[in-house]
Design a protein around this motif. Structure first.
Motif, mmCIF file in Angstrom:
data_model
loop_
_atom_site.group_PDB
_atom_site.id
_atom_site.type_symbol
_atom_site.label_atom_id
_atom_site.label_comp_id
_atom_site.label_asym_id
_atom_site.label_seq_id
_atom_site.Cartn_x
_atom_site.Cartn_y
_atom_site.Cartn_z
ATOM 1 N N TYR A 25 0.830 -1.219 0.000
ATOM 2 C CA TYR A 25 0.000 0.000 0.000
ATOM 3 C C TYR A 25 0.858 1.260 0.000
ATOM 4 C CZ TYR A 25 -3.370 3.594 0.589
ATOM 5 O OH TYR A 25 -4.090 4.741 0.353
ATOM 6 N N GLN A 26 2.020 1.200 0.623
ATOM 7 C CA GLN A 26 2.832 2.404 0.776
ATOM 8 C C GLN A 26 3.520 2.857 -0.514
ATOM 9 O OE1 GLN A 26 4.666 0.658 4.557
ATOM 10 N NE2 GLN A 26 4.652 2.822 5.053
ATOM 11 N N ILE A 27 3.692 1.947 -1.475
ATOM 12 C CA ILE A 27 4.432 2.328 -2.693
ATOM 13 C C ILE A 27 3.713 2.086 -4.017
ATOM 14 C CG2 ILE A 27 6.690 1.904 -1.604
ATOM 15 C CD1 ILE A 27 6.850 -0.633 -3.501
ATOM 16 N N PRO A 173 1.977 -7.850 13.784
ATOM 17 C CA PRO A 173 0.648 -7.950 14.384
ATOM 18 C C PRO A 173 0.483 -7.083 15.636
ATOM 19 C CG PRO A 173 1.905 -10.009 14.656
ATOM 20 C CD PRO A 173 2.642 -9.163 13.666
ATOM 21 N N TRP A 174 1.559 -6.857 16.389
ATOM 22 C CA TRP A 174 1.416 -6.002 17.581
ATOM 23 C C TRP A 174 0.839 -4.640 17.182
ATOM 24 C CZ3 TRP A 174 3.634 -1.354 19.436
ATOM 25 C CH2 TRP A 174 3.339 -1.067 20.778
ATOM 26 N N ILE A 175 1.298 -4.112 16.054
ATOM 27 C CA ILE A 175 0.798 -2.806 15.617
ATOM 28 C C ILE A 175 -0.607 -2.925 15.023
ATOM 29 C CG2 ILE A 175 1.228 -0.764 14.182
ATOM 30 C CD1 ILE A 175 3.689 -1.128 15.734
ATOM 31 N N PHE A 176 -0.792 -3.832 14.062
ATOM 32 C CA PHE A 176 -2.096 -3.783 13.374
ATOM 33 C C PHE A 176 -3.231 -4.295 14.255
ATOM 34 C CE2 PHE A 176 -0.746 -7.913 11.231
ATOM 35 C CZ PHE A 176 -1.864 -8.698 11.509
ATOM 36 N N LEU A 231 7.902 -9.509 13.287
ATOM 37 C CA LEU A 231 7.408 -8.908 14.519
ATOM 38 C C LEU A 231 8.145 -7.614 14.850
ATOM 39 C CD1 LEU A 231 7.095 -12.232 16.537
ATOM 40 C CD2 LEU A 231 5.287 -11.019 15.307
ATOM 41 N N PHE A 232 7.374 -6.668 15.327
ATOM 42 C CA PHE A 232 7.895 -5.382 15.767
ATOM 43 C C PHE A 232 8.246 -5.490 17.236
ATOM 44 C CE2 PHE A 232 7.007 -1.441 18.060
ATOM 45 C CZ PHE A 232 7.708 -0.505 17.323
ATOM 46 N N SER A 233 9.399 -4.973 17.607
ATOM 47 C CA SER A 233 9.652 -4.877 19.047
ATOM 48 C C SER A 233 10.556 -3.710 19.402
ATOM 49 C CB SER A 233 10.260 -6.171 19.587
ATOM 50 O OG SER A 233 10.213 -6.164 21.004
ATOM 51 N N TRP A 349 7.578 11.190 15.768
ATOM 52 C CA TRP A 349 7.461 11.484 17.205
ATOM 53 C C TRP A 349 7.942 10.338 18.071
ATOM 54 C CZ3 TRP A 349 4.562 8.189 20.197
ATOM 55 C CH2 TRP A 349 3.647 7.363 19.527
ATOM 56 N N TRP A 350 7.867 9.118 17.539
ATOM 57 C CA TRP A 350 8.129 7.923 18.349
ATOM 58 C C TRP A 350 9.541 7.373 18.163
ATOM 59 C CZ3 TRP A 350 9.380 3.863 15.116
ATOM 60 C CH2 TRP A 350 9.020 4.019 13.769
ATOM 61 N N LEU A 351 10.293 7.950 17.240
ATOM 62 C CA LEU A 351 11.544 7.309 16.804
ATOM 63 C C LEU A 351 12.798 7.973 17.387
ATOM 64 C CD1 LEU A 351 13.183 5.341 15.159
ATOM 65 C CD2 LEU A 351 12.532 6.545 13.084
ATOM 66 N N PHE A 426 4.379 6.448 1.376
ATOM 67 C CA PHE A 426 3.222 6.881 2.169
ATOM 68 C C PHE A 426 3.335 6.312 3.584
ATOM 69 C CE2 PHE A 426 -1.202 6.232 3.627
ATOM 70 C CZ PHE A 426 -1.693 7.522 3.474
ATOM 71 N N GLU A 427 3.606 7.195 4.536
ATOM 72 C CA GLU A 427 3.879 6.764 5.910
ATOM 73 C C GLU A 427 2.568 6.693 6.715
ATOM 74 O OE1 GLU A 427 6.130 5.227 7.429
ATOM 75 O OE2 GLU A 427 5.852 5.758 9.521
ATOM 76 N N TRP A 428 1.634 5.910 6.210
ATOM 77 C CA TRP A 428 0.367 5.640 6.911
ATOM 78 C C TRP A 428 -0.319 6.927 7.381
ATOM 79 C CZ3 TRP A 428 -0.375 1.040 5.132
ATOM 80 C CH2 TRP A 428 0.663 0.107 5.059
#
Ligand code: GBH
Length: 470
Positions: A25-27, A173-176, A231-233, A349-351, A426-428
């Motif tokens: 979706y982003q590209i 999945p943690w994010i979505f 997985l995101f962590s 903001w989170w990075l 496209f950064e969501w």
């Protein structure tokens, strides 16, 4: 010029693969091209444009649907050997489960182009763009998701498995699950905190197990590939006054939620997660965390050939002072997240730049799960899009140095690194206001030219010389 830090040479063997990542979706653009049906992101950007920071959408964007050859050139220019991209589910099958040949053709062309250039395709089957018709049936909150994913996975293995040798079922999945089905901060904007995220995670795990089994039963012998999950962590450090046990609990709630069922020998959700959520479920007979029966448990133990890890940043764990709703993942963990003021911030903001967190996370994974094979499938830095992206280079170098230490000092089995991202995209919810690419994209030009940033020469040198100085 003051050189405060001692510099080192970091060597990477030929077996360690460098690449770049992206997501459909982003590209891609081509949101309704050639039989593609809408997904939950198309629905969001078209019905709630005010929720995207710059009111933009990715209907066209970088238009990789038409300019994928430019992406392959971009990878080649940077000397990269792996391309992690995702497949748009809604391009492949429609609501009557009819296969869309134009969608198959598109990915066949992309994969063939990569192979021609000697770049390995590393394919994510799901990177957040659920077909709208599946969401309309309940999406990740309904077990029907599992059957739909199995059908889709079969089409992918059958169509592309002769050339794709590493598959990733789900991205983060943690994010979505939290953003999509709990806090309603990303599509499908379902607000069901404390329930929705756990239901989503449960069905995601079942779908992952089903795809893994399908690959084993019908494809592995012939196609000889591998299949894992992404997985995101963060890494969690205890703030002063917080015990290491609380930081450990947080790690189990975030990464362990999905790694414990798959990579631990005992399986199931982490015990601490089962216990805490049960304790905090006071108004109904069953826990809000679904129960994993033995059949599900056994289908997941060992159900991944590698762990694809997305690492960007870390957090300090502090006592909970804010209210996170009556129920939610965060109130179940029972902590707040704070930032160390020494950490340098990116555009997002989170990075924050915390490379040591990656080293510590890799050590944690090794100790916890008996040293699984790990691919770092996302890591990257956001800025305003300047071509002289020295801060990005610095961030990437620092994280590669951390990986190097994990491999050579601690014998962690890290085998690849794919930077986020090959091109600005496209950064969501942030739209096009933050850029992660090692190439810029001329969005206003009809040919959407990809323009190399300084970080491209960094990767070119790194992949030529197999070493960097940092
Ligand atoms: C990845 O998500 C995505 O896979 C990718 O599509 C995206 O473009 C890329 O990162 C860059 O954002 O960090 O605990 O404060 C990970 C990014 C993770 C961003 C969660 C926001 C907020 C929670 N997201 N994060 S935290």
């Amino acid at each position: 010029f003051t050189n405060e830090r001692e510099q080192h040479i970091y060597e990477f063997s030929k077996d360690f693969k460098f690449g770049a990542a992206s997501a459909s979706y982003q590209i891609e653009g081509g949101w309704n091209a050639d039989g593609k049906t809408p997904n939950i992101w198309d629905t969001l950007v078209h019905t709630r444009p005010e929720l995207i920071k710059d009111q933009s959408n990715a209907d066209v964007g970088a238009d990789s649907y038409h300019f994928y050859k430019e992406d392959v050139k971009a990878l080649k220019n940077a000397g990269l050997e792996v391309y992690r991209f995702s497949i748009s589910w809604a391009r492949i099958v429609n609501e009557t489960n009819v296969i869309n040949q134009a969608g198959i053709d598109y990915y066949n062309n992309l994969i063939d182009e990569l192979i021609k250039e000697d770049i390995e395709p590393l394919v994510t089957m799901y990177h957040w763009d659920l077909p709208q018709y599946i969401e309309d049936l309940g999406g990740f909150q309904d077990p029907i998701l599992v059957e739909h994913f199995k059908f889709y996975a079969n089409v992918l293995f059958k169509s592309f498995g002769d050339r794709v040798k590493r598959w990733i079922t789900f991205n983060e999945p943690w994010i979505f699950c939290i953003d999509g089905y709990s806090s309603a901060t990303k599509p499908p904007l379902i607000e069901s905190p404390g329930f929705g995220e756990y239901l989503c995670g449960h069905h995601m795990l079942q779908a992952h197990a089903a795809a893994y089994k399908l690959y084993n039963d019908d494809y592995r012998e012939q196609q000889t590939g591998e299949i894992g999950i992404c997985l995101f962590s963060n890494f969690f450090y205890p703030d002063s006054g917080v015990s290491p046990e609380v930081a450990e609990k947080t790690q189990q709630f975030q990464l362990g939620w999905f790694t414990h069922p798959i990579f631990s020998s005992e399986g199931n959700y982490p015990k601490i997660m089962i216990d805490e959520i049960k304790d905090k479920t006071v108004d109904q007979p069953l826990s809000r965390l679904p129960i994993m029966d033995d059949e599900m448990k056994n289908s997941l133990i060992g159900a991944a050939d590698f762990l694809a890890l997305n690492y960007y940043t870390s957090r300090l764990v502090a006592p909970m002072t804010e209210v996170h709703g009556e129920r939610s993942w965060q109130s179940d963990v029972g902590v707040d997240f704070i930032i160390d003021e020494k950490w340098e911030k990116a555009k997002s903001w989170w990075l924050y730049n915390v490379p040591q967190g990656l080293h510590d996370l890799l050590k944690w994974i090794k100790a916890e799960y008996n040293n699984p094979t790990v691919l770092i499938t996302e890591n990257g830095y956001s800025d305003d899009g300047q071509l002289d992206d020295d801060d990005r280079i610095n961030y990437i170098k620092a994280h590669l140095a951390a990986i190097h230490r994990a491999i050579h000092q601690d014998r962690c089995k890290v085998v690849a690194y794919t930077v986020w991202s090959i091109i600005d995209n496209f950064e969501w919810m942030e739209g096009f206001t933050e850029k992660f690419g090692i190439h810029a994209v001329n969005l206003t030009s009809p040919n959407k030219e990809r323009i190399a940033k300084k970080s491209v020469s960094f990767f070119k040198d790194l992949t030529d010389q197999r070493q960097m100085i940092f």
